[in-house]
Design a protein around this motif. Structure first.
Motif, PDB file in Angstrom:
ATOM      1  N   ASP A  81       0.846  -1.194   0.000  1.00 35.76           N
ATOM      2  CA  ASP A  81       0.000   0.000   0.000  1.00 35.76           C
ATOM      3  C   ASP A  81       0.883   1.247   0.000  1.00 35.76           C
ATOM      4  N   LEU A 213     -15.626   3.389   1.474  1.00 36.00           N
ATOM      5  CA  LEU A 213     -14.550   2.555   2.006  1.00 36.00           C
ATOM      6  C   LEU A 213     -15.087   1.471   2.935  1.00 36.00           C
ATOM      7  N   PRO A 218     -12.037  -5.890   3.403  1.00 37.57           N
ATOM      8  CA  PRO A 218     -11.116  -5.377   4.437  1.00 37.57           C
ATOM      9  C   PRO A 218      -9.787  -4.944   3.821  1.00 37.57           C
ATOM     10  N   TYR A 219      -9.125  -4.004   4.488  1.00 38.51           N
ATOM     11  CA  TYR A 219      -7.911  -3.430   3.907  1.00 38.51           C
ATOM     12  C   TYR A 219      -6.799  -4.455   3.717  1.00 38.51           C
ATOM     13  N   ASP A 220      -6.819  -5.568   4.491  1.00 38.71           N
ATOM     14  CA  ASP A 220      -5.785  -6.588   4.315  1.00 38.71           C
ATOM     15  C   ASP A 220      -6.142  -7.574   3.211  1.00 38.71           C
ATOM     16  N   ARG A 222      -7.144  -6.323   0.125  1.00 39.33           N
ATOM     17  CA  ARG A 222      -7.023  -5.550  -1.110  1.00 39.33           C
ATOM     18  C   ARG A 222      -5.774  -4.673  -1.022  1.00 39.33           C
ATOM     19  N   GLN A 223      -5.356  -4.157  -2.163  1.00 41.09           N
ATOM     20  CA  GLN A 223      -4.262  -3.195  -2.209  1.00 41.09           C
ATOM     21  C   GLN A 223      -4.844  -1.800  -2.339  1.00 41.09           C
ATOM     22  N   SER A 224      -4.287  -0.836  -1.608  1.00 38.90           N
ATOM     23  CA  SER A 224      -4.817   0.522  -1.601  1.00 38.90           C
ATOM     24  C   SER A 224      -3.701   1.522  -1.891  1.00 38.90           C
ATOM     25  N   HIS A 242      -7.924   3.152   6.810  1.00 39.44           N
ATOM     26  CA  HIS A 242      -8.495   2.292   5.767  1.00 39.44           C
ATOM     27  C   HIS A 242      -7.443   1.648   4.869  1.00 39.44           C
ATOM     28  N   MET A 243      -6.152   1.722   5.247  1.00 40.63           N
ATOM     29  CA  MET A 243      -5.103   1.109   4.438  1.00 40.63           C
ATOM     30  C   MET A 243      -4.245   0.197   5.299  1.00 40.63           C
ATOM     31  N   ASN A 244      -3.486  -0.661   4.658  1.00 37.26           N
ATOM     32  CA  ASN A 244      -2.702  -1.683   5.346  1.00 37.26           C
ATOM     33  C   ASN A 244      -1.255  -1.210   5.475  1.00 37.26           C
TER      34      ASN A 244
END
Length: 510
Positions: A81, A213, A218-220, A222-224, A242-244
């Motif tokens: 991310d 969002l 979940p943020y883990d 997907r890639q953000s 909202h990001m990993n």
């Protein structure tokens, strides 16, 4: 850098006026690549990218990476991310689009019609710009792309989503609309991109963005990627929520403004402002001109004045119908329209080649908007000129702008021979409707029926109610004076005339 190759697009108006057809033939072009001077990093071929993406990069005219592209792709192609700080024009759009295309191609064919990637932009113009760039970079891939934003055909966009798409590029409002209508489902999104996150806050879209969002995987899972002109506290809070564990990338511009932009400022009184502008239009050797005003009324007034003085000018503001805005921008890009008067809606996300002059008819209140405005000229290593008019109302914004730039803007003094007489005469501005009437018209056009408030009286007088019985329903009902109640007339009895009433009063007095 090698030969310059651009992707060309022709905006074709379908039955709803939507503009999403690619035309590979030369025409009114859209530049996808950043200035050559900024691209001095490694070759794109040094990255392990699929051949289809490399062909798209070649079509776009890219050869070497800009700083934001180099640092972003090194991380994002590994699935990390990224939260990047970069200004407009640094090549960040290509950085996240290449990452999105690479991830979706490597993940293989998908099942179902739901999108695998979501790109959110704050404005319709920027969403359309990202879509056009994506069509160039992904032109050799089988991936399907859809742009969704307000102001154009709702049904056509809904049909495209139902038929299936891989990448959705849109603005928060229209995305939420489709989400609530169950036309758009986001449970299969693998990649999320938020562009110009700071602008989301400025424009009041942060609640809408959080709504979107919360409906993603979940943020883990997907890639953000998030990009912003500034990674301030609010933006970083959103990123870490909202990001990993995003990697932060800071790309500080070497110069606030491009060296090839010649800047100057005129100190002028309000009554001489328009005559000076008309004089500058005669003195300057301009080809395509972008003029900025701070308000919608200012844009409409100035565009009308320029037309009245023989200059073909049009105005573009935030509340202009989307189809008309797209047509105006296409005319401006193609060179059919030579002068465009705009509010700051056109200062971000709009890429038009060969703008020779930018004129700040009103100095911007935000110092960063000054940089975005004059950045519309001198693109791709070309030269341009930025002229600012500082009158007594907005001269106070000049010092913060110069402090932000780190230098003084040269002052040019003018004489009486610079002023041209205004031949347009009086300009009639469209009359504004009362808020209540405008709101009712909007509701009737959209066909929305708002639920009535509980406990509201059936015959309560108020704006727009048919039972109010007054010419101006916003006026208060007449107040009766205290004393005797008015005498009730019998059925069929006529109301006495004024003369009869006066005679009866005299008789009673005698």
């Amino acid at each position: 850098m090698g030969k310059r190759i651009f992707g060309y697009f022709e905006q074709k108006e379908a039955k709803a006026g939507e503009v999403l057809e690619r035309d590979p033939s030369p025409g009114s072009g859209l530049q996808c690549r950043p200035p050559a001077a900024a691209a001095s990093g490694p070759l794109f071929t040094s990255f392990d990218l699929p051949k289809a993406i490399l062909l798209g990069i070649q079509d776009a005219g890219f050869e070497r990476c800009t700083p934001i592209q180099e640092r972003c792709l090194t991380l994002s192609l590994k699935g990390r991310d990224v939260a990047g700080q970069a200004q407009t024009g640094t090549g960040k759009t290509a950085a996240f689009l290449i990452t999105v295309l690479d991830r979706l191609i490597r993940s293989g064919p998908k099942s179902g019609t739901n999108p695998s990637a979501l790109i959110v932009a704050p404005t319709r113009e920027l969403a359309l710009q990202i879509y056009e760039d994506a069509k160039v970079l992904g032109g050799h891939t089988p991936l399907r792309m859809t742009a969704v934003f307000g102001g154009v055909d709702y049904e056509k966009q809904a049909r495209q989503l139902k038929e299936g798409t891989d990448i959705v590029i849109g603005t928060p409002g229209r995305l939420i609309d489709f989400l609530k209508q169950k036309v758009l489902v986001l449970n299969s999104v693998q990649v999320l991109v938020i562009d110009e996150a700071d602008r989301m806050f400025d424009m009041g879209f942060i609640k809408d963005l959080r709504y979107l969002l919360r409906r993603l995987p979940p943020y883990d899972k997907r890639q953000s990627m998030l990009f912003s002109a500034t990674l301030n506290y609010r933006v970083l809070e959103l990123a870490y929520e909202h990001m990993n564990a995003p990697e932060e990338i800071y790309i500080e511009p070497q110069e606030r403004t491009v060296d090839t932009v010649e800047q100057c400022v005129f100190h002028v009184g309000l009554e001489q402002k328009l005559p000076l502008l008309l004089g500058l239009l005669k003195r300057e050797n301009w080809e395509r001109l972008l003029i900025f005003c701070n308000t919608k009324a200012g844009v409409e007034f100035l565009a009308a004045k320029l037309r009245g003085n023989g200059y073909p000018a049009e105005g573009i503001t935030g509340d202009l119908p989307q189809r008309k805005r797209l047509r105006l921008m296409e005319r401006f890009k193609s060179g059919e329209l030579k002068i465009l008067v705009a509010t700051d809606v056109a200062s971000r996300g709009i890429h038009v080649e060969d703008i020779t002059h930018v004129i700040n008819y009103d100095l911007p209140q935000d110092r960063e908007d000054y940089v975005h405005r004059i950045g519309r000229t001198a693109r791709a290593g070309k030269t341009g000129k930025a002229i600012s008019l500082a009158d007594e109302r907005n001269v106070w914004y000049l010092e913060p702008i110069e402090n932000f730039l780190g230098k003084k803007i040269p002052v040019v003094w003018f004489g009486e021979d610079w002023l041209e007489q205004d031949k347009a005469g009086r300009v009639r501005m469209p009359r504004k409707e009362p808020y209540a009437q405008a709101r009712q018209k909007k509701e009737r056009r959209s066909g929305s029926d708002r639920p009535k408030m509980m406990g509201a009286k059936k015959h309560e007088s108020g704006p727009g109610r048919p039972d109010s019985g007054r010419e101006n329903p916003q006026e208060s009902p007449p107040v009766r004076s205290k004393g005797k109640k008015p005498r009730k007339r019998r059925a069929g009895q006529k109301e006495p005339s004024t003369v009869q009433a006066a005679a009866s009063r005299e008789a009673g007095a005698s």
